[in-house]
Design an enzyme around this catalytic site. Structure first.
Site, PDB file in Angstrom:
ATOM      1  N   ALA A 140      16.421  16.905 -20.147  1.00 42.83           N
ATOM      2  CA  ALA A 140      15.743  17.085 -21.425  1.00 42.83           C
ATOM      3  C   ALA A 140      15.633  16.050 -22.359  1.00 42.83           C
ATOM      4  O   ALA A 140      15.700  16.211 -23.893  1.00 42.83           O
ATOM      5  CB  ALA A 140      17.347  17.878 -22.208  1.00 42.83           C
ATOM      6  N   ARG A 175      14.928  17.866  -8.186  1.00 44.27           N
ATOM      7  CA  ARG A 175      13.511  17.443  -8.655  1.00 44.27           C
ATOM      8  C   ARG A 175      12.877  17.446  -7.355  1.00 44.27           C
ATOM      9  O   ARG A 175      13.250  17.352  -6.155  1.00 44.27           O
ATOM     10  CB  ARG A 175      13.558  15.868  -8.836  1.00 44.27           C
ATOM     11  CG  ARG A 175      14.756  15.506 -10.035  1.00 44.27           C
ATOM     12  CD  ARG A 175      14.741  14.046  -9.761  1.00 44.27           C
ATOM     13  NE  ARG A 175      15.863  13.580 -10.751  1.00 44.27           N
ATOM     14  CZ  ARG A 175      17.203  13.291 -10.340  1.00 44.27           C
ATOM     15  NH1 ARG A 175      17.566  13.842  -9.141  1.00 44.27           N
ATOM     16  NH2 ARG A 175      18.076  12.716 -11.272  1.00 44.27           N
ATOM     17  N   CYS A 217      29.751  34.078 -30.762  1.00 48.75           N
ATOM     18  CA  CYS A 217      30.032  33.237 -29.848  1.00 48.75           C
ATOM     19  C   CYS A 217      30.619  31.904 -30.862  1.00 48.75           C
ATOM     20  O   CYS A 217      29.824  31.648 -31.542  1.00 48.75           O
ATOM     21  CB  CYS A 217      29.157  32.684 -28.986  1.00 48.75           C
ATOM     22  SG  CYS A 217      29.305  31.216 -28.219  1.00 48.75           S
ATOM     23  N   CYS A 220      34.724  34.762 -26.536  1.00 49.10           N
ATOM     24  CA  CYS A 220      33.500  35.650 -26.777  1.00 49.10           C
ATOM     25  C   CYS A 220      32.775  36.357 -25.415  1.00 49.10           C
ATOM     26  O   CYS A 220      32.057  37.068 -25.518  1.00 49.10           O
ATOM     27  CB  CYS A 220      32.626  34.703 -27.188  1.00 49.10           C
ATOM     28  SG  CYS A 220      31.760  33.688 -26.325  1.00 49.10           S
ATOM     29  N   HIS A 226      10.075  11.987 -22.878  1.00 47.59           N
ATOM     30  CA  HIS A 226       9.832  10.737 -22.428  1.00 47.59           C
ATOM     31  C   HIS A 226       8.767  10.056 -23.353  1.00 47.59           C
ATOM     32  O   HIS A 226       7.836  11.040 -23.427  1.00 47.59           O
ATOM     33  CB  HIS A 226       9.465  10.506 -20.950  1.00 47.59           C
ATOM     34  CG  HIS A 226      10.748  11.003 -20.045  1.00 47.59           C
ATOM     35  ND1 HIS A 226      11.799   9.993 -20.014  1.00 47.59           N
ATOM     36  CD2 HIS A 226      11.035  11.849 -19.240  1.00 47.59           C
ATOM     37  CE1 HIS A 226      12.696  10.696 -19.349  1.00 47.59           C
ATOM     38  NE2 HIS A 226      12.415  11.902 -18.763  1.00 47.59           N
ATOM     39  N   ILE A 240       5.869  17.537  -9.401  1.00 46.19           N
ATOM     40  CA  ILE A 240       6.016  17.289 -10.830  1.00 46.19           C
ATOM     41  C   ILE A 240       7.601  16.972 -10.911  1.00 46.19           C
ATOM     42  O   ILE A 240       8.254  17.873 -11.029  1.00 46.19           O
ATOM     43  CB  ILE A 240       5.904  18.194 -11.931  1.00 46.19           C
ATOM     44  CG1 ILE A 240       4.567  18.947 -11.427  1.00 46.19           C
ATOM     45  CG2 ILE A 240       5.732  17.927 -12.997  1.00 46.19           C
ATOM     46  CD1 ILE A 240       3.163  17.985 -11.387  1.00 46.19           C
ATOM     47  N   GLU A 260       6.075  35.245 -11.063  1.00 43.88           N
ATOM     48  CA  GLU A 260       7.208  34.380 -11.005  1.00 43.88           C
ATOM     49  C   GLU A 260       8.210  35.307 -10.149  1.00 43.88           C
ATOM     50  O   GLU A 260       8.580  36.569 -10.022  1.00 43.88           O
ATOM     51  CB  GLU A 260       8.009  34.215 -12.379  1.00 43.88           C
ATOM     52  CG  GLU A 260       9.357  33.597 -12.339  1.00 43.88           C
ATOM     53  CD  GLU A 260       9.652  32.417 -11.662  1.00 43.88           C
ATOM     54  OE1 GLU A 260       8.692  31.588 -11.800  1.00 43.88           O
ATOM     55  OE2 GLU A 260      10.624  32.292 -10.666  1.00 43.88           O
ATOM     56  N   CYS A 312      34.764  27.008 -24.855  1.00 44.53           N
ATOM     57  CA  CYS A 312      35.594  27.901 -24.165  1.00 44.53           C
ATOM     58  C   CYS A 312      34.842  28.818 -23.163  1.00 44.53           C
ATOM     59  O   CYS A 312      35.634  29.544 -22.176  1.00 44.53           O
ATOM     60  CB  CYS A 312      36.138  28.960 -25.291  1.00 44.53           C
ATOM     61  SG  CYS A 312      35.144  30.440 -25.594  1.00 44.53           S
ATOM     62  N   VAL A 367       5.599  35.813  -4.491  1.00 45.12           N
ATOM     63  CA  VAL A 367       4.323  35.883  -3.834  1.00 45.12           C
ATOM     64  C   VAL A 367       4.550  35.474  -2.198  1.00 45.12           C
ATOM     65  O   VAL A 367       5.146  34.239  -2.114  1.00 45.12           O
ATOM     66  CB  VAL A 367       3.374  34.847  -4.289  1.00 45.12           C
ATOM     67  CG1 VAL A 367       2.002  34.863  -3.318  1.00 45.12           C
ATOM     68  CG2 VAL A 367       2.899  35.315  -5.728  1.00 45.12           C
TER      69      VAL A 367
HETATM   70  C1  FAD Z   1      18.193  16.486 -12.852  1.00 41.96           C
HETATM   71  C2  FAD Z   1      16.955  16.349 -13.283  1.00 41.96           C
HETATM   72  C3  FAD Z   1      16.586  15.524 -14.589  1.00 41.96           C
HETATM   73  C4  FAD Z   1      15.285  15.983 -15.114  1.00 41.96           C
HETATM   74  N1  FAD Z   1      15.045  15.459 -16.442  1.00 41.96           N
HETATM   75  C5  FAD Z   1      14.009  15.586 -17.051  1.00 41.96           C
HETATM   76  C6  FAD Z   1      13.754  14.921 -18.287  1.00 41.96           C
HETATM   77  O1  FAD Z   1      14.668  14.100 -18.925  1.00 41.96           O
HETATM   78  N2  FAD Z   1      12.347  15.012 -18.783  1.00 41.96           N
HETATM   79  C7  FAD Z   1      11.506  15.495 -18.226  1.00 41.96           C
HETATM   80  O2  FAD Z   1      10.196  15.559 -18.951  1.00 41.96           O
HETATM   81  N3  FAD Z   1      11.475  16.105 -16.944  1.00 41.96           N
HETATM   82  C8  FAD Z   1      13.035  15.952 -16.371  1.00 41.96           C
HETATM   83  N4  FAD Z   1      12.850  16.647 -15.177  1.00 41.96           N
HETATM   84  C9  FAD Z   1      11.887  17.273 -14.497  1.00 41.96           C
HETATM   85  C10 FAD Z   1      11.570  18.535 -14.901  1.00 41.96           C
HETATM   86  O3  FAD Z   1      12.548  19.328 -15.181  1.00 41.96           O
HETATM   87  C11 FAD Z   1      10.617  19.402 -13.816  1.00 41.96           C
HETATM   88  O4  FAD Z   1       9.613  18.349 -13.499  1.00 41.96           O
HETATM   89  C12 FAD Z   1      10.094  20.517 -14.143  1.00 41.96           C
HETATM   90  O5  FAD Z   1      11.150  21.382 -14.618  1.00 41.96           O
HETATM   91  C13 FAD Z   1       9.199  21.000 -13.240  1.00 41.96           C
HETATM   92  O6  FAD Z   1       8.729  22.266 -13.594  1.00 41.96           O
HETATM   93  P1  FAD Z   1       7.812  23.320 -12.620  1.00 41.96           P
HETATM   94  O7  FAD Z   1       7.421  24.443 -13.362  1.00 41.96           O
HETATM   95  O8  FAD Z   1       7.078  22.405 -11.791  1.00 41.96           O
HETATM   96  O9  FAD Z   1       9.132  23.804 -11.739  1.00 41.96           O
HETATM   97  P2  FAD Z   1      10.071  24.939 -11.661  1.00 41.96           P
HETATM   98  O10 FAD Z   1      10.934  25.086 -12.956  1.00 41.96           O
HETATM   99  O11 FAD Z   1      11.001  24.688 -10.496  1.00 41.96           O
HETATM  100  O12 FAD Z   1       9.309  26.381 -11.778  1.00 41.96           O
HETATM  101  C14 FAD Z   1       8.705  26.738 -10.401  1.00 41.96           C
HETATM  102  C15 FAD Z   1       8.761  28.102 -10.413  1.00 41.96           C
HETATM  103  O13 FAD Z   1       7.922  28.787  -9.444  1.00 41.96           O
HETATM  104  C16 FAD Z   1       8.706  29.861  -8.807  1.00 41.96           C
HETATM  105  N5  FAD Z   1       7.813  30.001  -7.314  1.00 41.96           N
HETATM  106  C17 FAD Z   1       8.341  29.302  -6.546  1.00 41.96           C
HETATM  107  N6  FAD Z   1       7.686  29.808  -5.457  1.00 41.96           N
HETATM  108  C18 FAD Z   1       7.205  31.124  -5.896  1.00 41.96           C
HETATM  109  C19 FAD Z   1       6.690  31.927  -5.041  1.00 41.96           C
HETATM  110  N7  FAD Z   1       6.050  32.114  -3.778  1.00 41.96           N
HETATM  111  N8  FAD Z   1       6.134  33.367  -5.861  1.00 41.96           N
HETATM  112  C20 FAD Z   1       6.549  33.346  -7.092  1.00 41.96           C
HETATM  113  N9  FAD Z   1       7.154  32.195  -7.793  1.00 41.96           N
HETATM  114  C21 FAD Z   1       7.497  31.178  -7.233  1.00 41.96           C
HETATM  115  C22 FAD Z   1      10.132  29.414  -8.798  1.00 41.96           C
HETATM  116  O14 FAD Z   1      10.746  30.576  -8.953  1.00 41.96           O
HETATM  117  C23 FAD Z   1      10.184  28.409 -10.020  1.00 41.96           C
HETATM  118  O15 FAD Z   1      10.548  29.477 -11.401  1.00 41.96           O
HETATM  119  C24 FAD Z   1      14.275  16.545 -14.560  1.00 41.96           C
HETATM  120  C25 FAD Z   1      14.523  17.321 -13.237  1.00 41.96           C
HETATM  121  C26 FAD Z   1      15.849  17.160 -12.954  1.00 41.96           C
HETATM  122  C27 FAD Z   1      15.981  18.158 -11.600  1.00 41.96           C
END
Ligand code: FAD
Ligand code: FAD
Lengths: 408, 473
Positions: B63, B329, B418, B460, B66, B353, B48, B455, B189
């Protein structure tokens, strides 16, 4: 554990401690003060050089604790009231365990806090380096946090006297104060470069704050570089316990609605200090703590709880009035102007009957409460309509209210 | 148990050995994949870029757990959301991740929206959800007494839930690490030297070279950039920002269900939902941007949210705002996930995703491991994962400050630090000593809620900071 006391006071700040001292001295029985922090004393504990008469804040706090303990009150620290288990029964969490404490009278003295950045809806990124005065003062005065941990260049936001305290605390910690951004065009004396009539409209920076975007009085915006920002003032009563206990709030103060004896509409529950309306000087909070004692003693002696009384309605250039209901003569009424006015006219009416009218001498300012004479409160008709207290400006141009889109 | 944050990377667990699989990106998706891989006797690394798990899109979403009732029928997303929702609900019960099955109401505010409800019910049917039911205006009012004037009716979707988005990736990562996965944080990476037949890939990171036979791209917003490192250009990620307002706990009584907007021509609209922490959420906006770091809020965005929230739940605007945040997203222009296996490259991309990844995460983990197996990864026999029990951040479940027996055993759980969120010294201590400890005050907040309340540190903040600094020294 279930226990019973005579008077339970929540919050060991100036208001709660003063109430405890007076009540214990008057023989109210077991008087217990709950304080959620490790040390009693309330906010003055971390106001190193605030104006507390002849004392520093910590000195003032220690004296208040000593006075309460000497009078025979029990002051317990690390004990937080977390909810209600009955009309006069509080749930308490402490390292010694959970308790339910039932009292014959409960005095809420939980103080106030500053609205943080989020609550003020200041947009932008979410970097580190964003403080309120409470956190800043505690960091420096209670935990000895030095400059490296706070930042190098700070911007202070706010136009109340507490902005001055924040700037002083920063300087003492070795942090440069780049500017104080004061939303009001005029106000109390503030240190250093002051941007009057300006607002912070955005925070910038990834990870760490790198600057704030300021909109000036002329409407133009610019970036002020800084790695720390302190949002000061903009008080809100710490009213959680009051609300969860079913105590109605006043819409203007957001504190419990109280009568002149600090009785809330809930029988047996009193409220004093900054919980009522945000921050006033400590002496005001302490005076309310002392003043509540008479009504608490009357309650313990079986006096009936008065009805709702007559509501007080602040109008014109008034932001709020405290107390917010009248059930009889009031020894004092605090009024907070919303604007800066020269020689404004104060009128008190009930059902079109003028109870009081006076032109106030000099200047009134939104960071200081007014305390007009209260002889008129004896003439209030307990069966009449709301008492309207009105402040009208003349001469000086009214200043716009601070830029917050709050409905109350 | 290995979590590294600095220093040179171990070059595979044994001398000269490469990892069998490396998952890049420790968001909720990458953590779920690593956890699924941990079921097998494989040498797995989770790598990461930032200092903590779940720091990307995963920490800032809406959060909602679904049901997938409104997914595109027949899509991969529809299947994985449906599966994932069930898996996560069960996993949450097992591990203590807070979930509240509050149910959702799709509220119609005009005739057009009302007319759309039967269509949505039919779509839900096609997605395998038979539990939806129409709700008339009068019943709606008894279900949600604080709803603004003008609501004409609703479609009830009983199984929609709210979940804790912070504990979820943390639970996966914790379980993965305890089951033998190496987690390398602060380890972006930067280059990939794909290996030929029989030779491992070489990942060039800021902390040295990591060798791995199989590679998974779970880079979220950066999945396209990572694809480019191995020479794939299949899609482009466009960040779609969602700004949200969190209202105070004292507003929680105003809403009982997730109040979903009826999707229309003008976009998806904002929702009002309870959170498992006992707050009320309003959002998100939907703004297509080109900056993948633009997680700031804007004055226009907040004003629009307040205007919309005020129509849905007028009394909400009288309550205090606790926090404002925004998430991005990973939109790719397609109505489905962008998951692709490249067996020749021993590489799987789990991209696009977008807005359902939290819900689908466990199913995404399973699906990805299946793709790796198809691509030739020998999984070998399954073994049980190390058990995990997560600390409870949910308001509907017993918190330590209310647990008399726990306080009697350890008074630190009776010492609230807190006050707004009622976080005890014991919980902060535990978080600092946990398998995947926090790297920052924000990380501590996501593990305990400390400093996350109304707060925001006025009372805290200083004390929590001192505990954090002492605990991480
Ligand atoms: C506003 C909003 C509302 C949402 N509501 C919902 C909801 O209600 N319910 C639901 O199920 N989903 C919801 N989602 C979707 C959900 O949050 C995402 O689909 C999910 O978090 C995606 O996870 P991820 O692991 O693919 O991406 P991320 O959490 O972004 O993780 C990707 C990780 O890869 C790392 N990374 C990238 N490039 C590199 C690299 N070269 N080397 C090392 N690390 C790297 C990044 O640092 C990051 O930590 C919502 C999203 C948003 C933005
Ligand atoms: C940053 C700042 C600077 C100030 N500077 C000055 C100054 O220089 N001069 C001056 O005269 N005044 C100053 N004031 C104002 C002064 O501090 C207040 O008027 C005074 O402290 C109010 O007293 P109080 O008892 O109402 O509230 P507080 O002092 O706020 O005390 C309330 C107490 O209640 C406790 N409490 C709250 N909830 C619970 C609960 N559920 N269970 C247990 N305990 C609880 C809190 O921990 C706190 O100790 C300042 C205020 C602030 C915030």
């Amino acid at each position: 554990m279930e226990r019973a006391v005579d008077v339970l006071i929540v919050g060991a700040g100036p208001a709660g401690l003063a109430a405890a001292a007076r009540l214990a001295a008057a023989g109210a029985g077991r008087v217990e003060v709950l304080e959620r922090e490790r040390t009693a004393g309330g906010v003055p504990r971390h106001c190193a050089r605030g104006g507390f008469g002849a004392f520093t804040g910590p000195g003032y706090a220690r004296r208040a604790v000593r006075a309460a303990v000497r009078a025979g009150a029990v002051v317990r620290t690390g004990a937080g009231a977390t909810g209600w288990a009955g009309p006069l029964t509080l749930e308490v969490t402490a390292p010694t365990g959970l308790e339910r404490i039932t009292a014959r009278a409960v005095v809420l003295a939980t103080g106030a806090r500053e609205r943080p950045r989020g609550a003020r809806l200041v947009p932008g990124s979410r970097p580190a380096g964003v403080f309120g005065t409470g956190e800043l003062q505690q960091s420096v005065e209670l935990f000895g946090l030095r400059r490296e941990r706070i930042g190098r260049r700070a911007v202070v936001v706010g136009s109340e006297p507490v902005a001055r305290h924040a700037a002083r605390t920063l300087r003492r910690a070795g942090v440069t104060v780049a500017a104080v951004v004061a939303d009001r065009p005029r106000g109390p004396r503030l240190p250093g470069p002051v941007l009057r009539g300006a607002t912070v409209v955005e925070l910038v920076g990834r990870g760490r704050l790198s600057g704030v975007v300021v909109r000036g009085a002329d409407g133009r915006t610019g970036l002020l570089r800084c790695d720390t920002v302190v949002f000061t003032g903009d008080w809100i009563p710490e009213h959680e316990l009051a609300r969860t206990g079913g105590v109605p709030l006043d819409r203007a103060t957001l504190g419990p609605a109280v009568d002149p004896a600090f009785r809330t509409p809930v029988p047996g529950v009193f409220a004093v200090g900054n919980l009522l309306r945000g921050v006033e000087p400590a002496v005001v909070a302490a005076a309310e703590g002392r003043a509540v004692a008479a009504a608490v003693l009357a309650r313990l002696a079986g006096a009936p709880w008065p009805g709702p009384g007559v509501p007080v309605a602040p109008e014109g250039a008034l932001r709020w009035a405290s107390p917010n209901r009248l059930t009889g003569p009031a020894p004092a009424v605090l009024l907070r102007p919303a604007d800066r006015l020269v020689r404004p006219l104060l009128t008190v009416t009930q059902d079109d009957r003028i109870l009081y009218e006076a032109r106030l001498p000099g200047l009134v300012e939104p960071h200081r409460s007014l305390r007009p004479p209260t002889g008129w409160t004896a003439d209030v008709d307990p069966a009449g309509g709301p008492v309207v207290i009105r402040l009208d400006g003349t001469g000086a141009r009214p200043t716009p209210a601070p830029a917050r889109s709050r409905p109350h | 148990m290995t979590v590294t944050r600095r220093g040179a990377l171990p070059d595979g667990p044994g001398p000269g050995a490469a990892y069998d699989v490396t998952v890049v990106g420790a968001g909720v998706v990458g953590c779920a994949i690593a956890r699924e891989l941990a079921r097998y006797s494989l040498r797995v690394a989770l790598v990461e870029a930032s200092g903590d798990v779940g720091e990307g899109s995963s920490k800032a979403n809406t959060a909602i757990l679904h049901t997938g009732f409104d997914a595109v029928p027949g899509s991969l997303e529809a299947r994985l959301v449906r599966e994932g929702g069930r898996l996560l609900a069960a996993y949450a019960r097992e591990t203590g991740i807070p979930v509240e099955p509050v149910g959702a109401l799709l509220v119609a505010w005009d005739e057009e929206q009302l007319a759309a409800l039967p269509r949505l019910a039919a779509k839900a049917e096609r997605n395998g959800h038979h539990g939806t039911r129409p709700v008339g205006a009068a019943e709606l009012r008894t279900l949600e007494p604080h709803l603004g004037p003008g609501a004409l009716g609703a479609l009830a979707v009983p199984d929609e839930s709210v979940v804790c988005p912070w504990t979820t990736p943390l639970a996966y990562a914790t379980q993965a690490v305890r089951s033998g996965v190496d987690l390398h944080l602060d380890c972006p990476v930067e280059k990939v030297r794909p290996g030929g037949p029989g030779t491992p890939h070489r990942l060039i990171t800021r902390r040295g070279v990591l060798r791995t036979r199989y590679l998974v791209n779970a880079c979220g917003l950066y999945a396209d950039a990572f694809d480019a490192l191995v020479g794939r250009y299949d899609f482009t990620v466009t960040p779609r920002r969602g700004q949200l307002l969190v209202f105070d706990k004292l507003a929680r009584g105003l809403v009982r269900h997730i109040l979903l907007p009826v999707p229309g021509v003008l976009g998806k609209g904002v929702l009002v939902a309870p959170t498992v922490y006992g707050n009320v959420l309003l959002g998100p906006t939907a703004e297509d941007l080109d900056d993948k770091t633009a997680t700031g809020s804007t004055a226009e965005g907040l004003a629009a949210l307040r205007a919309q929230g005020g129509r849905i739940l007028p009394a909400l605007l009288d309550e205090e705002v606790t926090a404002v945040y925004a998430g991005l997203r990973a939109a790719t222009g397609a109505e489905d996930y962008r998951i692709a296996a490249h067996p020749g490259l021993r590489y799987v991309t789990v991209g696009g995703i977008r807005s359902t990844g939290l819900t689908a995460s466990l199913a995404l983990g399973r699906h990805t491991v299946g793709l790796l197996a198809d691509a030739g990864l020998e999984l070998g026999p399954e073994r049980p994962l190390a058990p995990v029990t997560m600390p409870n951040l949910g308001e509907a479940f017993p918190r330590p400050y209310r647990d008399a027996a726990r306080i009697a055993r350890d008074p630190a759980y009776g010492e609230i630090v807190c006050h707004c969120e009622r976080v005890t010294r014991g919980e902060i201590r535990d978080a600092l000593a946990s398998t995947v400890p926090p790297a920052s005050l924000d990380g501590l907040r996501r593990r305990t809620r400390a400093r996350g309340g109304r707060c925001q540190g006025f009372s805290c903040g200083a004390a929590v900071r001192v505990l954090f600094e002492e605990g991480t020294r």
